[in-house]
Design a protein around this motif. Structure first.
Motif, short mmCIF file in Angstrom:
data_model
loop_
_atom_site.label_atom_id
_atom_site.label_comp_id
_atom_site.label_asym_id
_atom_site.label_seq_id
_atom_site.Cartn_x
_atom_site.Cartn_y
_atom_site.Cartn_z
N THR A 21 -10.63 -3.67 2.76
CA THR A 21 -10.49 -4.90 1.98
C THR A 21 -9.04 -5.02 1.53
OG1 THR A 21 -11.38 -6.17 0.12
CG2 THR A 21 -11.17 -3.80 -0.21
N GLN A 22 -8.51 -6.22 1.64
CA GLN A 22 -7.09 -6.44 1.34
C GLN A 22 -6.88 -6.59 -0.16
OE1 GLN A 22 -4.23 -6.75 3.49
NE2 GLN A 22 -3.18 -6.70 1.50
N VAL A 23 -5.90 -5.87 -0.68
CA VAL A 23 -5.45 -6.02 -2.06
C VAL A 23 -3.98 -6.43 -2.02
CG1 VAL A 23 -4.96 -4.83 -4.23
CG2 VAL A 23 -7.09 -4.37 -3.00
N THR A 24 -3.69 -7.56 -2.64
CA THR A 24 -2.32 -8.04 -2.70
C THR A 24 -1.91 -8.23 -4.14
OG1 THR A 24 -2.57 -9.18 -0.58
CG2 THR A 24 -0.71 -9.84 -1.96
N VAL A 25 -0.83 -7.56 -4.54
CA VAL A 25 -0.33 -7.66 -5.91
C VAL A 25 1.00 -8.40 -5.84
CG1 VAL A 25 0.28 -6.43 -8.01
CG2 VAL A 25 -1.43 -5.47 -6.43
N SER A 26 0.99 -9.61 -6.37
CA SER A 26 2.18 -10.45 -6.27
C SER A 26 2.14 -11.54 -7.34
CB SER A 26 2.25 -11.09 -4.88
OG SER A 26 3.33 -12.01 -4.80
N LYS A 38 0.54 -2.75 -9.41
CA LYS A 38 1.95 -2.95 -9.09
C LYS A 38 2.07 -3.54 -7.68
CE LYS A 38 3.07 1.27 -11.66
NZ LYS A 38 3.72 2.61 -11.58
N PRO A 39 3.17 -4.21 -7.39
CA PRO A 39 3.34 -4.73 -6.02
C PRO A 39 3.22 -3.64 -4.95
CG PRO A 39 4.94 -5.73 -7.49
CD PRO A 39 4.24 -4.68 -8.29
N GLU A 40 3.63 -2.43 -5.27
CA GLU A 40 3.54 -1.34 -4.29
C GLU A 40 2.11 -0.87 -4.04
OE1 GLU A 40 5.52 -1.49 -6.98
OE2 GLU A 40 5.73 0.50 -7.94
N ASP A 41 1.15 -1.40 -4.81
CA ASP A 41 -0.26 -1.10 -4.54
C ASP A 41 -0.83 -2.02 -3.46
OD1 ASP A 41 -0.66 -0.67 -8.07
OD2 ASP A 41 -0.54 0.92 -6.56
N THR A 42 -0.05 -2.98 -3.02
CA THR A 42 -0.50 -3.90 -1.98
C THR A 42 -0.79 -3.13 -0.69
OG1 THR A 42 0.71 -5.78 -2.89
CG2 THR A 42 0.18 -5.86 -0.54
N ALA A 43 -2.01 -3.30 -0.18
CA ALA A 43 -2.44 -2.56 1.01
C ALA A 43 -3.86 -2.99 1.37
CB ALA A 43 -2.40 -1.06 0.77
N VAL A 44 -4.29 -2.54 2.53
CA VAL A 44 -5.71 -2.62 2.85
C VAL A 44 -6.34 -1.33 2.35
CG1 VAL A 44 -7.44 -2.79 4.67
CG2 VAL A 44 -5.28 -4.05 4.88
N TYR A 45 -7.40 -1.46 1.59
CA TYR A 45 -8.08 -0.31 0.99
C TYR A 45 -9.36 -0.02 1.79
CZ TYR A 45 -4.91 -0.18 -2.94
OH TYR A 45 -3.79 -0.05 -3.73
N TYR A 46 -9.50 1.25 2.15
CA TYR A 46 -10.63 1.69 2.96
C TYR A 46 -11.49 2.70 2.21
CZ TYR A 46 -7.89 -0.17 6.86
OH TYR A 46 -7.17 -0.98 7.71
N CYS A 47 -12.76 2.62 2.44
CA CYS A 47 -13.73 3.57 1.92
C CYS A 47 -14.03 4.58 3.02
CB CYS A 47 -14.99 2.79 1.54
SG CYS A 47 -16.41 3.76 1.07
N LYS A 48 -14.09 5.86 2.64
CA LYS A 48 -14.38 6.93 3.61
C LYS A 48 -15.48 7.82 3.07
CE LYS A 48 -12.29 11.08 5.65
NZ LYS A 48 -11.08 11.93 5.68
N ALA A 49 -16.38 8.21 3.95
CA ALA A 49 -17.45 9.13 3.58
C ALA A 49 -17.41 10.34 4.49
CB ALA A 49 -18.80 8.44 3.70
N VAL A 50 -17.59 11.51 3.90
CA VAL A 50 -17.75 12.74 4.67
C VAL A 50 -19.05 13.38 4.22
CG1 VAL A 50 -16.84 15.00 5.28
CG2 VAL A 50 -15.27 13.10 4.89
#
Length: 119
Positions: free
Chosen positions: A113-118, A87-99
């Motif tokens: 990594t940039q994800v753009t839904v448009s 969905k367009p609202e999923d547009t964001a920079v996505y980050y991976c995190k490790a603990v």
């Protein structure tokens, strides 16, 4: 040297799919709780999905349940996020995190990594 390298982002139309990958090195991936976060412009970073180290139990934000799937391959030291019905609202920079579990726990972040839904 610890590295978390995300890939797979891009531009996709609403309803489309993407698969993000996070290649990890420099720490004990199999002993780490892994997660995906995202940050949209003007908003705080939020948890999208997480997966535990041992049993591979998963948890998701309500906004992505039923559409996103987090998984891991400990043999390849790689984390994945399959994103469907975007969905367009999923547009964001996505980050991976490790603990990495331990005393104290060690936390690492990828560059995103940039994800753009448009359309």
């Amino acid at each position: 040297q610890v590295q978390l390298v995300e890939s797979g982002g891009g531009l996709v139309q609403p309803g489309g799919s993407l698969r993000l990958s996070c290649a990890a090195s420099g720490f004990i991936f199999s002993r780490s709780v892994m997660s995906w976060y995202r940050q949209a412009p003007g908003k705080e970073r939020e948890l999208v999905a997480a997966i535990t180290s041992a049993r591979g139990s998963t948890d998701y934000a309500d906004s992505v349940k039923g559409r996103f799937t987090i998984s891991r391959d400990n043999a390849k030291n790689t984390l994945y996020l399959q994103m469907n019905s975007l969905k367009p609202e999923d547009t964001a920079v996505y980050y991976c995190k490790a603990v990495q579990v331990g005393v104290p726990p060690l936390t690492y972040w990828g560059q995103g990594t940039q994800v753009t839904v448009s359309s």
